[in-house]
Scaffold this motif. Structure first.
Motif, short mmCIF file in Angstrom:
data_model
loop_
_atom_site.label_atom_id
_atom_site.label_comp_id
_atom_site.label_asym_id
_atom_site.label_seq_id
_atom_site.Cartn_x
_atom_site.Cartn_y
_atom_site.Cartn_z
N GLY A 19 0.75 -0.85 0.05
CA GLY A 19 0.01 -0.22 0.16
C GLY A 19 0.61 0.73 -0.29
N ILE A 20 1.74 1.32 -0.09
CA ILE A 20 2.55 2.82 -0.45
C ILE A 20 4.12 2.08 -0.67
CG2 ILE A 20 4.52 1.96 2.21
CD1 ILE A 20 4.45 4.27 2.87
N ALA A 21 4.64 1.43 -1.82
CA ALA A 21 5.82 0.58 -1.77
C ALA A 21 6.04 1.41 -3.48
CB ALA A 21 6.22 -0.47 -2.28
N GLY A 57 4.22 4.39 -4.49
CA GLY A 57 4.31 5.38 -4.75
C GLY A 57 5.46 5.98 -3.96
N TRP A 58 6.36 4.96 -3.33
CA TRP A 58 8.21 5.66 -3.19
C TRP A 58 8.80 5.44 -3.95
CZ3 TRP A 58 10.14 7.77 1.21
CH2 TRP A 58 11.59 7.12 1.39
N ALA A 59 8.69 4.31 -4.78
CA ALA A 59 9.16 4.02 -5.98
C ALA A 59 9.11 4.86 -7.07
CB ALA A 59 8.95 2.56 -6.77
N ALA A 60 7.46 5.48 -7.29
CA ALA A 60 7.47 6.66 -8.52
C ALA A 60 8.15 7.79 -8.14
CB ALA A 60 6.31 6.73 -8.73
N ASP A 61 8.13 8.32 -6.60
CA ASP A 61 8.70 10.02 -6.56
C ASP A 61 10.40 9.09 -6.13
OD1 ASP A 61 6.71 10.92 -4.82
OD2 ASP A 61 6.67 10.07 -3.26
N ALA A 62 11.00 7.97 -6.35
CA ALA A 62 12.23 7.69 -6.42
C ALA A 62 12.36 8.19 -7.70
CB ALA A 62 13.01 6.46 -6.03
N ALA A 63 11.95 7.65 -8.99
CA ALA A 63 12.57 7.73 -9.69
C ALA A 63 12.04 9.46 -10.23
CB ALA A 63 10.89 7.33 -11.14
N ARG A 64 11.64 9.90 -10.15
CA ARG A 64 11.31 11.08 -9.97
C ARG A 64 11.91 12.90 -9.77
NH1 ARG A 64 6.44 14.78 -7.56
NH2 ARG A 64 6.83 13.72 -5.89
N LYS A 65 12.57 12.22 -8.69
CA LYS A 65 13.88 11.89 -8.27
C LYS A 65 14.97 11.76 -8.97
CE LYS A 65 17.39 12.05 -4.13
NZ LYS A 65 17.36 11.63 -2.87
N ASP A 96 3.99 6.36 -14.56
CA ASP A 96 3.30 5.35 -14.54
C ASP A 96 3.91 3.76 -14.48
OD1 ASP A 96 0.61 4.02 -14.60
OD2 ASP A 96 0.47 4.94 -16.75
N LEU A 97 3.22 4.41 -12.34
CA LEU A 97 3.67 2.71 -11.91
C LEU A 97 2.43 1.66 -12.01
CD1 LEU A 97 6.05 3.34 -9.57
CD2 LEU A 97 6.52 3.52 -12.46
N GLY A 98 1.87 1.11 -12.94
CA GLY A 98 0.31 0.49 -12.92
C GLY A 98 -0.69 1.10 -12.04
N GLY A 99 -0.53 2.85 -12.97
CA GLY A 99 -1.86 3.01 -11.72
C GLY A 99 -1.30 4.94 -10.74
N ASN A 100 -0.12 4.07 -10.55
CA ASN A 100 0.27 5.57 -10.45
C ASN A 100 0.81 6.80 -10.01
OD1 ASN A 100 0.10 3.27 -7.41
ND2 ASN A 100 1.57 4.61 -5.84
N ILE A 101 0.03 8.08 -10.64
CA ILE A 101 0.94 8.39 -11.67
C ILE A 101 1.82 9.54 -11.00
CG2 ILE A 101 0.14 9.64 -13.54
CD1 ILE A 101 -0.10 7.04 -13.91
N ILE A 102 2.53 10.10 -11.47
CA ILE A 102 3.40 11.56 -11.25
C ILE A 102 3.62 12.11 -12.99
CG2 ILE A 102 5.01 12.30 -10.69
CD1 ILE A 102 5.81 10.80 -8.77
N ILE A 120 -6.10 10.06 -5.06
CA ILE A 120 -5.50 10.55 -3.96
C ILE A 120 -4.40 11.97 -4.64
CG2 ILE A 120 -3.29 11.65 -2.22
CD1 ILE A 120 -6.17 10.51 -0.91
N VAL A 121 -4.89 13.18 -5.03
CA VAL A 121 -4.08 13.93 -5.35
C VAL A 121 -2.91 14.75 -4.39
CG1 VAL A 121 -3.79 16.11 -7.11
CG2 VAL A 121 -5.50 14.36 -6.73
N SER A 122 -1.80 14.90 -4.40
CA SER A 122 -0.96 15.19 -3.83
C SER A 122 0.00 15.68 -4.25
CB SER A 122 -0.52 14.04 -2.69
OG SER A 122 -0.23 12.92 -3.37
N PRO A 123 1.45 16.00 -3.78
CA PRO A 123 2.65 16.76 -4.42
C PRO A 123 3.73 15.23 -4.10
CG PRO A 123 1.38 18.05 -2.40
CD PRO A 123 1.37 17.11 -2.60
N ASN A 124 3.12 14.25 -3.42
CA ASN A 124 4.35 13.64 -3.07
C ASN A 124 3.41 11.63 -3.51
OD1 ASN A 124 7.05 14.76 -2.80
ND2 ASN A 124 6.29 14.80 -0.84
N SER A 125 3.90 10.79 -4.16
CA SER A 125 3.41 9.55 -4.90
C SER A 125 3.06 8.61 -3.17
CB SER A 125 3.63 9.45 -5.96
OG SER A 125 3.53 7.86 -6.83
N VAL A 126 4.13 9.10 -2.67
CA VAL A 126 3.96 8.12 -1.42
C VAL A 126 3.22 8.13 -0.35
CG1 VAL A 126 5.93 9.27 0.25
CG2 VAL A 126 5.60 6.88 0.03
N ASP A 127 2.71 9.11 -0.40
CA ASP A 127 1.68 9.74 0.97
C ASP A 127 0.28 9.53 -0.07
OD1 ASP A 127 3.56 11.54 2.21
OD2 ASP A 127 3.06 13.29 1.50
N GLY A 128 0.32 9.97 -1.42
CA GLY A 128 -0.90 9.33 -2.39
C GLY A 128 -1.30 8.20 -2.52
#
Length: 353
Positions: free
Chosen positions: A177-179, A181-189, A202-208, A284-292
């Motif tokens: 339920g959180i990995a 989002g953490w990975a999407a943020d890592a990719a953005r970084k 786009d990580l299976g629907g976790n979008i940035i 959830i619409v948020s600055p960071n995907s891990v939070d969303g």
């Protein structure tokens, strides 16, 4: 635990601004992105980069995703999560410096949500295995035996030593339920480090969505929210946004059908059974995907009334939410009411806006 958000990304104009008085080179963008796809974190992961001469950034972003996969997923043999679970009730497990912030995030949201997101839900999810081979409805006796092992308060952290200890034998962490989002943020970084200004992760629907659309000026991306009752790619409404993460937890993608009953992948830590409330999805619409990622689970678990109250308290953190109910109504947190456009032909109606 997996989640899928199916979004329609419609290119709209962009605006670039300079900071301070320094002059920055204007990025050169293309409408035909550098793109690649891989399978990681149990899902299809795609990165598209619109900055010219930044093809290598795509691979750097995907490598960042794979590093998280190797650390945080139960389906990866030898992951850090595996080691932590194997040591449950025996000894603390030392984790890497890179992984430690994710542990702290998971504990934070477990506490902040009053356990509606619980990083120690693994003893239950391991019984059901929804979304994995061998998915089944466990016997009531199995669930009763597992319930005492589900409690985030029995996760002990040693900040100085960077160790985590699950105090009971048989406890299991599950970061499904959180990995992502953490990975999407890592990719953005990783993309930012390479100088990328405009991209879609786009990580299976976790979008940035990074930056603004490459097709014009002055306007942001328009993001369509999947209509759960229609074919993939059909939206029920849209929001305009830039430099944000969009994540959905819903009942329409990941579930188990057994004897005519639908069991979703979001579990009640008090009962050991999937939630069965009037919600069909929370975005959830948020600055960071891990939070969303974590908040989409927590808000869904809380239900419509409590979930809306919970998410409205997040508005000061620039976090907003969209709730869809089984009776085809849309409810929004206060900060989205002027930024969400409902498609009149979607079959959904306005709930609180």
């Amino acid at each position: 635990m997996k989640k899928y958000l199916l979004l329609v990304l419609i290119f709209l104009p962009f605006v670039l601004t300079s900071c301070h008085k320094s002059v920055k080179a204007k990025p050169i963008l293309t409408t035909t992105p550098y793109s690649d796809t891989t399978f990681s974190l149990g899902t299809v992961c795609t990165i598209k980069v619109y900055d010219k001469n930044h093809a290598q950034a795509v691979q750097d972003g995907l490598r960042a995703v794979e590093r998280v996969n190797n650390e945080a997923t139960l389906t990866q043999v030898g992951s850090i999560i595996d080691h932590i679970n194997d040591d449950a009730g025996i000894r603390p497990t030392k984790v890497t410096k890179d992984f430690w912030p994710l542990i702290k995030k998971a504990v934070y949201f477990s506490k902040n949500s009053d356990g509606h997101f619980d990083l120690a839900i693994g003893a239950i999810t391991n019984l059901w295995k929804i979304g994995l081979p061998g998915a089944r409805v466990p016997a009531p006796s199995e669930i009763r035996s597992a319930l005492p092992l589900v409690n985030w308060r029995n996760v002990q952290l040693n900040t100085r030593a960077h160790t985590i200890f699950l105090t009971k034998r048989g406890m299991r962490l599950d970061f499904g339920g959180i990995a992502k989002g953490w990975a999407a943020d890592a990719a953005r970084k990783a993309l930012k480090k390479d100088g990328v200004t405009t991209a879609i992760i786009d990580l299976g629907g976790n979008i940035i969505v990074m930056g603004h659309s490459p097709k014009g000026k002055n306007r942001r991306w328009r993001v369509g929210i999947q209509n759960p009752n229609l074919n993939r790619g059909t939206s029920l409404g849209t929001i305009r946004t830039a430099n944000k993460s969009i994540v959905t937890a819903g009942t329409y993608e990941q579930y188990l059908m057994s004897h005519g009953h639908k069991y979703i992948y979001l579990f009640d830590a008090k009962t050991g059974y999937p939630y069965d409330n009037n919600l069909i999805a929370v975005t959830i619409v948020s600055p960071n995907s891990v939070d969303g990622d974590a908040l989409s689970n927590a808000a869904f678990a809380k239900g419509l009334t409590e979930g809306l109250r919970y998410m409205n308290r997040k508005s000061s953190q620039h976090i907003q939410a969209i709730f869809l109910t089984n009776n085809k109504k849309v409810y929004l947190t206060k900060g989205l009411k002027k930024n969400f456009k409902l498609d009149s032909s979607s079959g959904y109606s306005k709930g609180n806006f």
